[in-house]
Every structure is written in C-alpha cells, then in structure tokens.
Scaffold this motif. Structure first.
Motif, PDB file in Angstrom:
ATOM      1  N   ALA A   1     111.127  67.483  -4.127  1.00 45.87           N
ATOM      2  CA  ALA A   1     110.484  66.597  -4.959  1.00 45.87           C
ATOM      3  C   ALA A   1     109.410  65.863  -4.236  1.00 45.87           C
ATOM      4  CB  ALA A   1     111.330  65.633  -5.904  1.00 45.87           C
ATOM      5  N   PHE A   2     109.266  65.220  -3.149  1.00 49.65           N
ATOM      6  CA  PHE A   2     108.717  64.754  -2.036  1.00 49.65           C
ATOM      7  C   PHE A   2     107.666  65.905  -1.750  1.00 49.65           C
ATOM      8  CE2 PHE A   2     107.520  61.479   1.170  1.00 49.65           C
ATOM      9  CZ  PHE A   2     107.352  62.288   1.571  1.00 49.65           C
ATOM     10  N   GLY A   3     107.300  67.076  -1.402  1.00 51.77           N
ATOM     11  CA  GLY A   3     106.951  68.560  -1.427  1.00 51.77           C
ATOM     12  C   GLY A   3     106.058  68.774  -2.406  1.00 51.77           C
ATOM     13  N   ILE A   4     107.066  68.461  -3.567  1.00 55.63           N
ATOM     14  CA  ILE A   4     105.563  68.496  -5.133  1.00 55.63           C
ATOM     15  C   ILE A   4     104.702  67.948  -5.420  1.00 55.63           C
ATOM     16  CG2 ILE A   4     106.066  68.980  -7.438  1.00 55.63           C
ATOM     17  CD1 ILE A   4     107.120  71.491  -6.074  1.00 55.63           C
ATOM     18  N   PHE A   5     105.568  66.686  -5.161  1.00 56.53           N
ATOM     19  CA  PHE A   5     104.456  64.877  -5.645  1.00 56.53           C
ATOM     20  C   PHE A   5     102.960  65.015  -4.669  1.00 56.53           C
ATOM     21  CE2 PHE A   5     103.378  60.692  -6.256  1.00 56.53           C
ATOM     22  CZ  PHE A   5     103.009  60.412  -4.889  1.00 56.53           C
ATOM     23  N   TRP A   6     103.295  65.690  -3.239  1.00 53.95           N
ATOM     24  CA  TRP A   6     101.739  65.254  -2.588  1.00 53.95           C
ATOM     25  C   TRP A   6     101.074  65.916  -3.290  1.00 53.95           C
ATOM     26  CZ3 TRP A   6     102.157  61.353  -0.493  1.00 53.95           C
ATOM     27  CH2 TRP A   6     102.682  60.672   0.637  1.00 53.95           C
ATOM     28  N   LEU A   7     101.979  67.448  -3.695  1.00 57.14           N
ATOM     29  CA  LEU A   7     100.111  68.000  -4.055  1.00 57.14           C
ATOM     30  C   LEU A   7     100.084  67.737  -5.822  1.00 57.14           C
ATOM     31  CD1 LEU A   7      99.177  71.359  -4.228  1.00 57.14           C
ATOM     32  CD2 LEU A   7     101.485  71.762  -4.750  1.00 57.14           C
ATOM     33  N   VAL A   8     100.658  67.453  -5.741  1.00 57.45           N
ATOM     34  CA  VAL A   8     100.679  66.746  -7.718  1.00 57.45           C
ATOM     35  C   VAL A   8      99.203  65.405  -7.842  1.00 57.45           C
ATOM     36  CG1 VAL A   8     100.704  65.501  -9.699  1.00 57.45           C
ATOM     37  CG2 VAL A   8     102.454  67.816  -8.885  1.00 57.45           C
ATOM     38  N   TRP A   9      99.715  65.206  -6.733  1.00 54.60           N
ATOM     39  CA  TRP A   9      99.200  63.885  -6.492  1.00 54.60           C
ATOM     40  C   TRP A   9      97.542  63.843  -5.729  1.00 54.60           C
ATOM     41  CZ3 TRP A   9     100.059  59.254  -2.463  1.00 54.60           C
ATOM     42  CH2 TRP A   9      98.799  57.962  -2.539  1.00 54.60           C
ATOM     43  N   ILE A  10      97.717  65.376  -4.684  1.00 50.43           N
ATOM     44  CA  ILE A  10      96.261  65.522  -4.427  1.00 50.43           C
ATOM     45  C   ILE A  10      95.038  66.216  -5.060  1.00 50.43           C
ATOM     46  CG2 ILE A  10      95.619  67.242  -2.465  1.00 50.43           C
ATOM     47  CD1 ILE A  10      97.546  66.554  -0.242  1.00 50.43           C
ATOM     48  N   LEU A  11      96.009  66.929  -5.757  1.00 53.40           N
ATOM     49  CA  LEU A  11      95.523  67.683  -7.068  1.00 53.40           C
ATOM     50  C   LEU A  11      94.828  67.275  -7.910  1.00 53.40           C
ATOM     51  CD1 LEU A  11      97.212  71.076  -7.187  1.00 53.40           C
ATOM     52  CD2 LEU A  11      94.901  70.385  -6.339  1.00 53.40           C
ATOM     53  N   VAL A  12      95.151  65.838  -8.828  1.00 55.71           N
ATOM     54  CA  VAL A  12      95.056  64.573  -9.710  1.00 55.71           C
ATOM     55  C   VAL A  12      93.818  63.900  -8.832  1.00 55.71           C
ATOM     56  CG1 VAL A  12      96.114  63.082 -10.992  1.00 55.71           C
ATOM     57  CG2 VAL A  12      97.363  64.681 -11.304  1.00 55.71           C
ATOM     58  N   GLU A  13      94.146  63.576  -7.879  1.00 56.34           N
ATOM     59  CA  GLU A  13      92.643  62.431  -7.221  1.00 56.34           C
ATOM     60  C   GLU A  13      91.688  63.916  -7.135  1.00 56.34           C
ATOM     61  OE1 GLU A  13      92.664  59.738  -7.179  1.00 56.34           O
ATOM     62  OE2 GLU A  13      94.604  59.160  -8.275  1.00 56.34           O
ATOM     63  N   THR A  14      91.964  64.675  -6.251  1.00 59.97           N
ATOM     64  CA  THR A  14      90.650  65.655  -6.946  1.00 59.97           C
ATOM     65  C   THR A  14      89.919  65.778  -8.295  1.00 59.97           C
ATOM     66  OG1 THR A  14      91.722  66.566  -4.594  1.00 59.97           O
ATOM     67  CG2 THR A  14      89.565  67.936  -5.851  1.00 59.97           C
ATOM     68  N   VAL A  15      90.908  66.112  -8.935  1.00 66.85           N
ATOM     69  CA  VAL A  15      90.558  66.386 -10.291  1.00 66.85           C
ATOM     70  C   VAL A  15      89.392  65.345 -10.652  1.00 66.85           C
ATOM     71  CG1 VAL A  15      91.160  66.986 -13.263  1.00 66.85           C
ATOM     72  CG2 VAL A  15      91.719  68.537 -10.632  1.00 66.85           C
ATOM     73  N   ARG A  16      90.658  64.165 -10.738  1.00 69.89           N
ATOM     74  CA  ARG A  16      89.717  62.793 -11.566  1.00 69.89           C
ATOM     75  C   ARG A  16      88.719  62.465 -10.717  1.00 69.89           C
ATOM     76  NH1 ARG A  16      90.731  57.576 -10.963  1.00 69.89           N
ATOM     77  NH2 ARG A  16      91.495  57.845  -8.718  1.00 69.89           N
ATOM     78  N   LEU A  17      88.507  62.373  -9.704  1.00 73.93           N
ATOM     79  CA  LEU A  17      87.698  61.875  -8.419  1.00 73.93           C
ATOM     80  C   LEU A  17      86.127  62.547  -8.559  1.00 73.93           C
ATOM     81  CD1 LEU A  17      89.163  60.039  -5.575  1.00 73.93           C
ATOM     82  CD2 LEU A  17      87.437  58.942  -7.420  1.00 73.93           C
ATOM     83  N   GLY A  18      86.702  63.968  -9.023  1.00 71.95           N
ATOM     84  CA  GLY A  18      85.128  64.848  -9.000  1.00 71.95           C
ATOM     85  C   GLY A  18      84.874  65.102  -9.957  1.00 71.95           C
ATOM     86  N   ILE A  19      85.396  65.566 -10.889  1.00 71.68           N
ATOM     87  CA  ILE A  19      85.345  65.899 -12.390  1.00 71.68           C
ATOM     88  C   ILE A  19      84.083  65.295 -12.884  1.00 71.68           C
ATOM     89  CG2 ILE A  19      86.145  64.641 -14.034  1.00 71.68           C
ATOM     90  CD1 ILE A  19      86.908  67.598 -14.373  1.00 71.68           C
ATOM     91  N   GLY A  20      84.195  63.568 -11.687  1.00 78.09           N
ATOM     92  CA  GLY A  20      82.587  62.915 -12.464  1.00 78.09           C
ATOM     93  C   GLY A  20      80.872  63.476 -12.333  1.00 78.09           C
ATOM     94  N   GLY A  21      81.154  63.480 -11.007  1.00 77.59           N
ATOM     95  CA  GLY A  21      79.867  64.405 -10.509  1.00 77.59           C
ATOM     96  C   GLY A  21      80.039  66.104 -10.672  1.00 77.59           C
ATOM     97  N   LEU A  22      80.225  66.561 -11.569  1.00 67.43           N
ATOM     98  CA  LEU A  22      80.530  67.540 -11.827  1.00 67.43           C
ATOM     99  C   LEU A  22      78.592  68.082 -12.795  1.00 67.43           C
ATOM    100  CD1 LEU A  22      83.288  70.236 -12.636  1.00 67.43           C
ATOM    101  CD2 LEU A  22      81.797  70.210 -10.974  1.00 67.43           C
ATOM    102  N   SER A  23      77.740  68.943 -12.460  1.00 70.89           N
ATOM    103  CA  SER A  23      77.252  68.506 -13.352  1.00 70.89           C
ATOM    104  C   SER A  23      75.903  69.744 -13.552  1.00 70.89           C
ATOM    105  CB  SER A  23      75.779  67.433 -14.372  1.00 70.89           C
ATOM    106  OG  SER A  23      75.219  67.176 -12.444  1.00 70.89           O
ATOM    107  N   LEU A  24      74.902  69.933 -13.936  1.00 71.26           N
ATOM    108  CA  LEU A  24      73.680  71.771 -13.671  1.00 71.26           C
ATOM    109  C   LEU A  24      73.191  71.027 -12.585  1.00 71.26           C
ATOM    110  CD1 LEU A  24      73.927  74.345 -14.453  1.00 71.26           C
ATOM    111  CD2 LEU A  24      71.597  73.121 -15.832  1.00 71.26           C
TER     112      LEU A  24
END
Lengths: 294, 340
Positions: free
Chosen positions: A39-62
């Motif tokens: 669970a520890f291993g999966i937790f880090w993967l999920v946290w990193i991916l979620v944060e990357t999507v959350r913080l990065g998707i706002g900057g996506l634009s043409l």
C-alpha cells in the motif's frame, strides 16, 4: 491429538501452545506489514500522479504549444520551443542509437554467446545501463562541447543516444535469445547465409520485442534532464537549428521550477504534466503492444 | 534425375534431346561471401563500440580532472573546504551527502521492497499480481524531474509540518538524536532527499527481489509448508536463505541507482556546500547536485577540474557497486544452472 479433553495440562503442552500462538502471531504481523508495504508503494505513485494532474492541468491551453518561453512575470507564454527541442533531440537520439544498439544486441545473441568479448560486452553494457546520466553529460561536454566551443543540440543528441544504446542492446539481446534455435536451423538448412538468417528470420520474429525496447528507450530519454544540462544547455528563443543551444522540456522545467516566479512555476507544472503523460502512455502502449503481439 | 551410387558426374547424353528438368544441372547459385563478412564486422564493431564508450568515459573524466588530481591528490576526498573565490576545493561535503542520502534511501527502501516482493510472490491473488506489478514498474518509469518538482513543491511543506517539526520537538533534549534532528525544519535537506530517493529506488529493488523469489524451487517451499510452516517462516527461513545472493545483488543495484540520481536530489537537498553538524535537516550537497548546479558556470581551470574529479569519484563508486551487484546476481543464476 491434543490432550485438551483432560482437565490437567502438562507443562510441555502449555509451552507448545505458547509456541504455536507466537508463530501464528508472527505470521499475521508479517503479512500485515507486507500489505502495508504494498500500500505504501502504491500510495506514493497515486499521490505523485494526482498532484501532477491537479497542478498541471490548469496550465494546459493552446498557448502552451504555440508561444515561446516567457521572461519572468510575463502575462503570456508557453513552452513551444522547449517541446519542439525535446521532440527533435529525443527523436534524433533514438534514430542514432537504435541501429548501433540493435547491431550490438545481434552480436551478443548470435555471434558472442560464448567467448570473452560477449561476456565482457554484456557486463559493461549492464553497468552503462545504470550509470549516472550526469557523467554521460560530462563525457560529451569534454569530447564535443569543449572541442566545438559551443553548446549545441547535436551534443544533446549524442548524450541521449549514449543512454539509448545500452537499453536497446539489453532488450534486443533478450528478445533474440528467446527465438528457438529450431527456427534458425531450418533457415540454415535451406542454404540461407548467416546474415540473412539474422535479418529475415530471427530479427523479424523478434520484432515486437525489439520495437518495445525502442519505445521504452524513447520514453526513458524523454524524461532525462542531467545529460542535457551542459550539452544542449537551453535557449529562450525558438530555434530549429541543432547546431545551436536548444531548449528542452526537462531543462526548462528545472530552470522554471527552482525560480520564485509564479508564471514560471505554472508553466513548469504544465510541462511536468506533459512529460508524465507522454512517458506513461508510451510505457503502457509498449507493454500492451508487446503482450498482444507475442 | 537417376540416382547413382557412387555419384557420377553429370554427362549430357549425346544425340538425344531431353527435357530441361532432367538434364540440366541446377544453376550454380553464387552466394557473395562478402555480405556475411560485412555484417559480421558491423556486429563485432558495435560490440567494440560499447567497450570503447566505457573506456572513453573513464579516460575523458581522468583527463578532465587531471589539474585537480595534480593539485590535491587523494586528499580531495577528505577535505571539506569548497571555495570558488579562493580556488580551494575539497570533495568531502558532496561525498558525504551522496553516501548519506543513499544510506537513508536504502534504510527505507529495502524493508519496503522486501514487503512488496513478499506480497507479490506469496500473498497476492493471481488476478492482482499483474496490475500491481505494472503499477510498481510505472513508479520506475516516472521521470526523475517529476519526483524533484513534486518533492520540492508538494512533499517538503508536508514533511516539514507533519514530520520534521514534531521530530524536532520530541527529541530536542535527547543527546545524540537531538543533534540528528536539529537544524531548520523546512523540508529540504538530507532527510528529504533520502526519502524521495527511497521512493525512486523501491521499484528497482522490488523488481529484482520478486524475480529472485520466483526462481526458488517450488519443491523447497512445498516441503516447508508440508511440515506446517507459516507463510512468514517459509519466506524467512527457506526462500530468503536460498536467494540471499540475489537479494543483496538487487540491493546493490538500487544503491547504484540512488548514488547516481541527479534531478530529484538537486531539487530538495538545499545545495549548501558546508558540513556544519550531524543534522539531517540541514541543507547539504551531493556530488550530482553539485555538478548540476555549478558545472554550467564553472570557470575552466581548477573549479571545473574539481567538479570533473567529483564526477570521476562518482563514476568509480557506481562502477564498483554495479559490478558487485552483477557478480552477485550472476552467482545466483549459476546456482540455478541458467549460466555456464
């Protein structure tokens, strides 16, 4: 078996019960810890991916893909030159490193199964596979940049190619050794010369695995920063000339993320999102493609 | 064609007209001998190129570091003064940073990887094995710059608030642990870098451990189960002793990766060239972060040569660690009979 129906327990019986209880308890604790580790291993993967999507998707634009890297605290800006630079250098590096890697992999699987050159090459290759990529950057700096007296996209291409080669060698050799010898022998029996056996029979049968290896190498160098730091350097402006210093996505992210400027950090997160998305998609595609073809 | 024994050379029958199929010998196929030679030369050349690459890297590092080697010799390894202004350099701070972050990383990663490998080989149901295995491999595929940026902007504030500050408050007056946890608890430093390195290294060690656990002969495990062992006892007393060379090889592979990791460490280690205390919370420097930060602007001369000297030290350490790992893994494979 046990004498539990008798009202009096012997001391040995009690000791045995305690031992069994302790062994059982240790087992349960170990299993719980193993579950926790997973669970520890999966937790880090999920946290990193979620944060990357959350913080990065706002900057996506043409404008991310059409505008150049801006000066700090500017209103507009994008990552166009960095994205192009990355794509150009990664593609050229893969094109440069793949033939060499495939040829060396062919040597290891077809010519060098026994003998000192094969074993030595395998050994050195595995070391180069895990070598620090910044040392590769230093090597290319001393050999190319110091000679040409300029940072350039070509130096970055060479550094990335040096990382592609061991990956492709390893996967090619593994895939070629999986092909059964009967196939090769049948081809030899028909009078095929060795080079044609390798190219038209062995390599063709193993092509799914070899292509997977190339895709994985591509994904790996797409995210590499350290070899580009002092070979291709970076470039604020657009350039499609590989003889000039070139911007690349990872180096630009490095520069922007360590800065205190808001617009730069926002762009860095968008860049991180793009790289992660690209690399993960490539990895998943490569693995499913391989699994379906093999 | 009539078969004769012993085979007689073909002779066209005089005065008789025969169908081509029966009389004409098969056209001699001229197979050019040079194609094989060229292809073989290309393949051999590619193998030699790989060897030349390693030799080239070593030679260029030694040549680049030569001014620093001449100036300092081996004392570079235990001098801690790094002063670009006065042109005096010593690599102890960086070497200590590299070794310390890798040590912290292994301390966390080895038990966790062992648990993951144990889960994947003994405990997980069959339908869960593939997705979980892929998920762990994806952790390895994430580029290191993502770890660095996430570590700096997301992880370190949380580490500072929920781990470092409580640790500092708890151990303030304890003699040795207190000095380990002194220093500014802002979330960057050796501890941060060590934790992020651990997360990066876990997939590599877990993958190798899972592979070596799976080559244990099932008969050994089944015999132990038949005698009434619990799962834990089978793993600890049967599987682990059998695979211990492979396990150590996997750990050294992870160590090699951790030592050479650049971007994740550079973001969170603080880039501070002095070694003032034992504290894990202090900003520090590692060889890779020093190279990443300073090499681009280093003046050619002693500064650049000292940085390349550090790179040479890093490469040699990594080479030795990876070579030991490879030999240990090969030892295990020999036992399995997979390698001559």
């Amino acid at each position: 078996m046990s004498t539990s129906t008798l009202p009096v327990f012997s001391a040995a019986e009690a000791g045995r019960r305690r031992l069994h209880a302790r062994r059982k308890r240790n087992n349960v604790v170990a299993i719980a810890l193993a579950l926790a580790a997973m669970a520890f291993g999966i937790f880090w993967l999920v946290w990193i991916l979620v944060e990357t999507v959350r913080l990065g998707i706002g900057g996506l634009s043409l404008s991310l893909f059409t505008e150049m890297t801006p000066p700090p605290q500017a209103e507009t800006g994008g990552l166009a030159n960095a994205i192009f630079g990355s794509l150009a250098m990664v593609t050229m590096a893969t094109l440069l490193g793949t033939p060499i890697g495939i040829l060396a992999g062919i040597y290891l699987a077809e010519y060098g199964q026994r003998g000192w050159l094969g074993s030595l090459t395998r050994f050195i290759n595995d070391i180069l596979l895990s070598a620090p990529s910044i040392v590769i950057g230093l090597f290319i700096y001393s050999v190319v940049v110091a000679r040409m007296k300029t940072f350039s996209g070509w130096a970055g291409v060479l550094a990335l190619a040096l990382i592609v080669i061991p990956v492709v060698i390893r996967t090619t050799e593994n895939m070629l050794s999986l092909i059964p010898n009967a196939l090769r022998e049948a081809a030899y029996a028909l009078g095929t010369p060795k080079w044609r056996v390798i190219t038209t029979v062995t390599l063709r049968s193993a092509r799914a695995g070899v292509i997977t290896g190339i895709l994985l190498a591509f994904a790996r160098i797409a995210g590499e920063t350290a070899p580009l730091l002092f070979t291709a350097l970076s470039n604020q402006f657009w350039t499609s000339d590989l003889a000039q210093p070139m911007a690349s996505l990872p180096v630009t992210i490095f520069k922007f993320a360590m800065s205190p400027y808001e617009n730069w950090q926002q762009l860095a997160w968008a860049g991180v999102f793009l790289i992660t998305l690209g690399v993960l998609i490539l990895n998943v595609v490569a693995r499913t493609f391989f699994r379906n073809r093999i | 064609m009539a078969a004769t024994f012993p085979p007689t050379p073909f002779r066209r029958e005089e005065g008789k007209i025969r169908a081509d199929m029966k009389n004409r010998p098969p056209a001699a196929r001229r197979v050019s001998p040079w194609a094989d030679v060229i292809f073989s030369a290309l393949a051999h050349g590619a193998a030699w190129l790989t060897l030349a690459l390693l030799a080239g890297i070593l030679i260029s590092l030694v040549v680049g570091a030569a001014p620093a080697i001449r100036a300092y010799g081996l004392s570079f390894l235990w001098t801690s003064e790094w002063d670009p202004v006065q042109n005096r350099y010593g690599g102890l701070v960086m070497i200590y940073g590299t070794l310390m972050t890798s040590f912290i990383a292994l301390l966390i990663a080895v038990p966790v990887s062992f648990g993951i490998a144990l889960f994947l080989t003994e405990l997980s149901p069959l339908w869960l094995k593939r997705p979980l295995g892929t998920a762990i491999e994806l952790l390895a595929a994430v580029p290191s710059i993502v770890y660095g940026m996430w570590g700096l902007l997301v992880f370190s504030p949380i580490l500072s608030r929920f781990v470092q500050q409580p640790l500092q408050a708890t151990f303030k007056d304890v003699p040795l642990l207190g000095s380990l946890f002194s220093g500014p608890p802002v979330g960057i430093g050796l501890l941060s870098a060590g934790i992020i390195l651990a997360i990066m290294v876990i997939p590599f060690i877990a993958a190798v451990m899972r592979d070596v656990f799976e080559v244990t002969p099932p008969m050994l495990k089944e015999s132990a189960y038949a005698l009434g062992s619990t799962t834990w006892e089978v793993v600890w007393k049967v599987v682990l002793p059998y695979t211990k060379t492979g396990v150590v090889g996997g750990i050294m592979l992870g160590l090699g990766r951790a030592i050479g990791e650049t971007m994740a460490v550079t973001f969170v280690i603080g880039n501070f060239n002095q070694l003032n205390s034992l504290s894990l919370f202090e900003a520090a420097n590692s060889i890779t972060s020093a190279l990443a930060n300073e090499f681009g602007e280093a003046a050619p001369g002693l500064h650049q040569a000292s940085l390349i000297y550090l790179g040479l030290v890093l490469f040699l350490i990594t080479f030795v660690v990876l070579a030991i790992s490879k030999l240990l893994l090969r030892q295990l494979k020999k036992r399995e009979g997979l390698v001559a």
